[in-house]
Design an enzyme around this catalytic site. Structure first.
Site, PDB file in Angstrom:
ATOM      1  N   GLU A  81       3.417  -6.575   2.081  1.00 21.81           N
ATOM      2  CA  GLU A  81       3.900  -6.195   3.294  1.00 21.81           C
ATOM      3  C   GLU A  81       4.358  -7.307   4.112  1.00 21.81           C
ATOM      4  OE1 GLU A  81       3.546  -2.678   5.113  1.00 21.81           O
ATOM      5  OE2 GLU A  81       2.453  -1.665   3.727  1.00 21.81           O
ATOM      6  N   PHE A 128       3.684  -5.566  -8.667  1.00 21.18           N
ATOM      7  CA  PHE A 128       2.844  -5.354  -7.509  1.00 21.18           C
ATOM      8  C   PHE A 128       3.210  -4.099  -6.474  1.00 21.18           C
ATOM      9  CE2 PHE A 128       2.957 -10.169  -8.079  1.00 21.18           C
ATOM     10  CZ  PHE A 128       1.711 -10.284  -8.776  1.00 21.18           C
ATOM     11  N   ILE A 129       3.278  -3.066  -7.236  1.00 19.08           N
ATOM     12  CA  ILE A 129       3.493  -1.790  -6.699  1.00 19.08           C
ATOM     13  C   ILE A 129       2.104  -1.068  -6.200  1.00 19.08           C
ATOM     14  CG2 ILE A 129       4.664   0.428  -6.744  1.00 19.08           C
ATOM     15  CD1 ILE A 129       6.499  -2.485  -6.782  1.00 19.08           C
ATOM     16  N   ALA A 149       8.736   1.143  -4.673  1.00 15.14           N
ATOM     17  CA  ALA A 149       9.262   0.170  -5.648  1.00 15.14           C
ATOM     18  C   ALA A 149      10.414  -0.723  -5.416  1.00 15.14           C
ATOM     19  CB  ALA A 149       9.255   0.718  -7.082  1.00 15.14           C
TER      20      ALA A 149
END
Length: 395
Positions: free
Chosen positions: A369, A161-162, A129
């Site tokens: 990512e 958005f974890i 996180a």
């Protein structure tokens, strides 16, 4: 002469994964699509994932990146890339068991018993996180704070958005512990159990991904739950973010291969005006362009993986090549899936075929990512500052 062949071991591993994908993942796609059409979940359930992972373990697909001391295979990056290409041939986002967040290997012996080993075995689920409402690509701008209170830390903040956050048993939370130091010693990583009080809520997306919002409201964490050292959080975070950026475009290569095979079948089988649509130049050129871009992405990805294997961890060369691979590979599959849908016409737009699900899912790959824009920033900065040369390893 440059040798582009892969080893017998790599060939055998690729064959094993392809067999697993063809036997277990692709046949499950129709059930996933049926559920989606009927208003159900268009992702595998936890029980289905556990069953798939158990089957994969029988194929010796377990702990692919996990060090051998923890029972893993510790595969090199090139082999991992080849494996991920095969998994990418299904839209089902499958990960073999025996894997965990790479920075958990910084656990001390006591933490390893509580967090690392249970995460590897699948008994406990972790998530990383760092992303916040005001700090996505600008990760250094996070506002989640941790202040000392005796031997404990009190954490306050919100993460968004974890991935994996909704089902996590604990999170690896990056928080600011000294705002004056910034990224050079001001961030710390904490292991935070759900029982300590953080809350999660799902974020609905256009694809099958369902990340979480995580709220930490005066969550008390013991000092023994600092991962690594106080002030080491930024270093650990960058290690997590850069751990496998080449794996996302690896999956894109596999997905594009499957999608292009669907396009070839449609172009040969579907006829209009008395001839297969593949004989029409418009269709033929979409197929040709897709194949060219697919092959370009394949070698960019494998070069990035090779660089990871042959340079120091976190080197500018591996960062640069992985950024190129992710930027090109994820854009490539978005172009390919769009052409494949066009070749299928109205049928490609329906939920009777896997194309529309791929279409929705792969759009995320250009964002998570590291966005396209961040990859361009990395690439240009490396060149402008002289961290790498034009031509990379061949310069």
């Amino acid at each position: 002469m440059v040798d582009f062949s892969i080893s017998e071991e790599e060939r055998a591993m690729r064959s094993t994964v392809r067999t697993f994908v063809e036997r277990e993942l692709i046949p499950l796609e129709s059930e996933i699509m049926r559920r989606g059409r009927e208003g159900g979940s268009d992702v595998v359930t936890d029980d289905e994932m556990a069953e798939l992972q158990a089957k994969a373990k029988k194929f010796d697909l377990w702990g692919l990146s996990t060090p051998e001391e923890y029972g893993g295979l510790a595969l090199p990056a090139v082999t991992r890339s080849l494996v991920e290409m095969e998994f990418g041939r299904s839209f089902i986002w499958f990960r073999p068991g025996g894997e965990t967040d790479n920075i958990l290997f910084h656990c001390n012996p006591e933490q390893a018993e509580i967090y690392l080993k249970p995460a590897i075995s699948g008994e406990r689920k972790s998530c990383f996180a760092i992303t916040e409402p005001g700090a996505g690509s600008d990760a250094a701008n996070i506002r989640t704070s941790a202040r000392r209170d005796g031997d404990d830390w009190i954490i306050n903040g919100e993460k968004v958005f974890i991935t994996g956050g909704n089902s996590s048993d604990f999170i690896i939370c990056i928080a600011v512990t000294d705002s004056d130091k910034g990224t050079k010693g001001g961030f710390t990583a904490f292991l935070v159990d759900r029982e300590m009080g953080y809350t999660t809520s799902p974020i609905e997306t256009m694809g099958s991904a369902c990340p979480a919002t995580i709220v930490l409201d005066n969550v008390r964490v013991p000092g023994s739950n600092v991962l690594g050292e106080v002030g080491q959080g930024w270093e650990l975070a960058m290690s997590w973010i850069g751990k496998g950026r080449y794996l996302i475009p690896s999956r894109a290569v596999g997905g594009a291969e499957r999608l292009l095979s669907l396009a070839l079948q449609q172009a040969n089988d579907r006829s209009t005006f008395g001839k297969p649509i593949g004989t029409n130049q418009a269709i033929a050129w979409m197929i040709a362009d897709s194949d060219v871009e697919l092959e370009a992405a394949r070698w960019l990805v494998l070069k990035a993986a090779w660089t990871v294997d042959n340079t120091a961890s976190g080197s500018s060369a591996s960062r640069h090549d992985s950024a190129i691979a992710k930027l090109y590979g994820t854009n490539m599959i978005n172009r390919v899936v769009d052409r494949v849908m066009q070749i299928h016409g109205g049928m490609g737009y329906t939920r009777e075929m896997p194309i529309e699900q791929w279409y929705r899912d792969v759009r995320l790959w250009r964002i998570f990512e590291g966005t396209d824009e961040m990859q361009r920033l990395i690439i240009s900065r490396d060149l402008l500052r002289g961290y790498t040369k034009i031509g990379g390893q061949l310069a």
